[in-house]
Design a protein around this motif. Structure first.
Motif, PDB file in Angstrom:
ATOM      1  N   ILE A 311       0.738  -1.289  -0.124  1.00  0.00           N
ATOM      2  CA  ILE A 311       0.047  -0.008   0.214  1.00  0.00           C
ATOM      3  C   ILE A 311       0.781   1.436   0.036  1.00  0.00           C
ATOM      4  N   GLU A 312       1.972   1.232   0.554  1.00  0.00           N
ATOM      5  CA  GLU A 312       2.966   2.268   0.794  1.00  0.00           C
ATOM      6  C   GLU A 312       3.980   2.472   0.067  1.00  0.00           C
ATOM      7  N   GLY A 313       4.661   3.563   0.124  1.00  0.00           N
ATOM      8  CA  GLY A 313       5.908   3.966  -0.643  1.00  0.00           C
ATOM      9  C   GLY A 313       7.222   3.725   0.037  1.00  0.00           C
ATOM     10  N   GLY A 314       6.974   3.674   1.324  1.00  0.00           N
ATOM     11  CA  GLY A 314       8.141   3.757   2.255  1.00  0.00           C
ATOM     12  C   GLY A 314       7.842   2.977   3.496  1.00  0.00           C
ATOM     13  N   CYS A 315       8.862   2.853   4.509  1.00  0.00           N
ATOM     14  CA  CYS A 315       8.860   1.971   5.786  1.00  0.00           C
ATOM     15  C   CYS A 315       8.678   2.991   7.075  1.00  0.00           C
ATOM     16  N   TYR A 316       8.176   2.598   8.011  1.00  0.00           N
ATOM     17  CA  TYR A 316       7.960   3.191   9.386  1.00  0.00           C
ATOM     18  C   TYR A 316       8.447   2.209  10.323  1.00  0.00           C
ATOM     19  N   ALA A 317       9.546   2.471  10.952  1.00  0.00           N
ATOM     20  CA  ALA A 317      10.299   1.445  11.883  1.00  0.00           C
ATOM     21  C   ALA A 317      10.520   2.169  13.227  1.00  0.00           C
ATOM     22  N   LYS A 318      10.224   1.452  14.275  1.00  0.00           N
ATOM     23  CA  LYS A 318      10.701   1.767  15.689  1.00  0.00           C
ATOM     24  C   LYS A 318      12.154   1.923  15.878  1.00  0.00           C
ATOM     25  N   CYS A 319      12.695   2.826  16.365  1.00  0.00           N
ATOM     26  CA  CYS A 319      14.444   2.570  16.385  1.00  0.00           C
ATOM     27  C   CYS A 319      14.706   2.623  17.992  1.00  0.00           C
ATOM     28  N   ILE A 320      13.947   2.220  18.465  1.00  0.00           N
ATOM     29  CA  ILE A 320      14.411   2.144  20.105  1.00  0.00           C
ATOM     30  C   ILE A 320      15.490   0.862  19.934  1.00  0.00           C
ATOM     31  N   GLY A 321      16.540   1.225  20.601  1.00  0.00           N
ATOM     32  CA  GLY A 321      17.600   0.014  20.574  1.00  0.00           C
ATOM     33  C   GLY A 321      18.178  -0.399  19.170  1.00  0.00           C
ATOM     34  N   LEU A 322      18.165   0.293  18.123  1.00  0.00           N
ATOM     35  CA  LEU A 322      18.476   0.162  16.807  1.00  0.00           C
ATOM     36  C   LEU A 322      20.115  -0.051  16.732  1.00  0.00           C
ATOM     37  N   LYS A 323      20.370  -1.044  16.215  1.00  0.00           N
ATOM     38  CA  LYS A 323      21.999  -1.197  16.092  1.00  0.00           C
ATOM     39  C   LYS A 323      22.124  -1.672  14.723  1.00  0.00           C
ATOM     40  N   ALA A 324      23.396  -0.979  14.030  1.00  0.00           N
ATOM     41  CA  ALA A 324      23.807  -1.513  12.696  1.00  0.00           C
ATOM     42  C   ALA A 324      24.070  -2.917  12.623  1.00  0.00           C
ATOM     43  N   SER A 325      24.577  -3.477  13.435  1.00  0.00           N
ATOM     44  CA  SER A 325      24.919  -5.059  13.642  1.00  0.00           C
ATOM     45  C   SER A 325      23.762  -5.908  13.546  1.00  0.00           C
ATOM     46  N   SER A 326      22.593  -5.602  14.296  1.00  0.00           N
ATOM     47  CA  SER A 326      21.533  -6.388  14.250  1.00  0.00           C
ATOM     48  C   SER A 326      20.333  -6.024  13.120  1.00  0.00           C
TER      49      SER A 326
END
Length: 357
Positions: A311-326
């Motif tokens: 339906i959408e053109g992009g993403c909406y992500a929660k970023c609490i605790g976001l890490k590049a490794s995971s």
């Protein structure tokens, strides 16, 4: 955080566009930007019944210009060290499902699962007059401002199921958010865009009258399926717009024999499609953004006769605790053009603190 799933070429800046007066006074200037006078008059026609007569409109601006406007007019907005725009939604940092209302009227009421003490439905009712009073409040507020932003986009990648969505808002960050979350038209498509199928009046900085019928607080998020309109009062949380469009899809798509899905979705090398179902915050975005499988979308999809589409053109992500490794795909998406909403930013380095809540 709103991030782009598929980078596209930004549209040409349409500059400051007044409505009827601008069409008459700036014909040559407007034509030179690639936007026809007829497209502006179409915008006037769509707003005629609501009484929408803004002093000035920034229409379909590209991200660079929206950055400039957000930094100029919205205190607390920063460009972080990765290039994303970080800002605050104010007092409301999440959706307000108890303050969401759907107009109950004869042409649509038999097709809606209405809220009651035991139903568990989120569809709390309101009458048409109460909706019109809230729309009048929102439009009057937007008309009083120095300027507003308008973004025209699409919902649904399947052309047969696509609808045109017009967003009207006070804040540049809201326009940038929907620039990411909706499907962006090409320049040619904008020329032929015409009247929208659904309009969002986002006056979230102005409160609803809590003493009005059907109101439970100073926040009210209202949808009228008959007139295809949405009104937002008392909350600046951008996710209300995203979920408003999704709510309309839940009504329209089953009528076309298409199943609307709250799910993430990706595709394997053999063309096999995987759907990830779950409530908000349960891992749909994390699971669907697999570097080994192309992403179709992270949250809202439809399953029709020809297959599954976003339906959408992009993403909406929660970023609490976001890490590049995971979560490398999500982490890398935090770049120029994306929005970080309600995060902690180091004043000196402009680095984002993804650990702090």
């Amino acid at each position: 955080m709103a991030t782009k799933s598929t980078p596209k070429t930004p549209h040409q800046d349409t500059a400051l566009l007044g409505m009827k007066s601008a069409a008459a006074k700036q014909k040559e200037q407007i034509s030179s930007t690639g936007v026809s006078v007829s497209s502006i008059m179409d915008a006037c026609k769509a707003f005629k019944e609501s009484g929408f007569k803004p002093k000035m409109v920034y229409r379909n601006l590209p991200p660079s210009h929206l950055y400039e406007k957000a930094l100029r007019y919205e205190p607390g907005t920063h460009i972080v060290n990765s290039g994303a725009l970080a800002t605050s939604s104010g007092a409301k940092t999440g959706r307000c499902p108890r303050d969401k209302r759907v107009v109950r009227e004869p042409s649509t009421e038999r097709d809606i699962w209405w809220a009651s003490t035991s139903s568990g439905s989120p569809n709390y009712e309101m009458d048409e007059r109460s909706f019109l009073l809230n729309r009048e409040t929102a439009v009057s507020y937007l008309n009083s401002l120095h300027h507003v932003f308008v973004f025209d986009g699409y919902a649904n990648w399947d052309p047969e199921a696509r609808i045109k969505v017009r967003v009207v808002t006070e804040r540049a960050y809201h326009a940038l958010f929907m620039h990411n979350m909706l499907i962006r038209p090409t320049g040619e498509e904008l020329e032929e865009y015409g009247e929208p199928d659904f309009i969002i009046y986002n006056a979230g900085a102005f409160p609803a009258n809590r003493f009005s019928n059907y109101m439970t607080s100073t926040t009210s998020v209202d949808i009228n399926l008959k007139s295809r309109e949405m009104v937002i009062l008392g909350t600046q949380y951008a996710g209300e717009m995203k979920k408003g469009v999704f709510s309309v899809m839940h009504y329209l798509m089953p009528k076309r024999g298409v199943l609307s899905l709250h799910s993430g979705c990706n595709m394997g090398a053999a063309g096999d499609v995987t759907l990830f179902f779950g409530l908000s915050g349960t891992g749909k975005t994390t699971l669907s953004t697999d570097p080994r499988r192309p992403l179709i979308g992270d949250d809202e999809h439809c399953w029709g006769p020809e297959g599954v589409f976003n339906i959408e053109g992009g993403c909406y992500a929660k970023c609490i605790g976001l890490k590049a490794s995971s979560e490398p795909e999500i982490y890398k998406a935090i770049r120029f053009g994306s929005v970080l909403e309600n995060v902690v930013v180091n004043e000196a380095t402009r680095a984002v603190d993804f650990v702090s809540k």
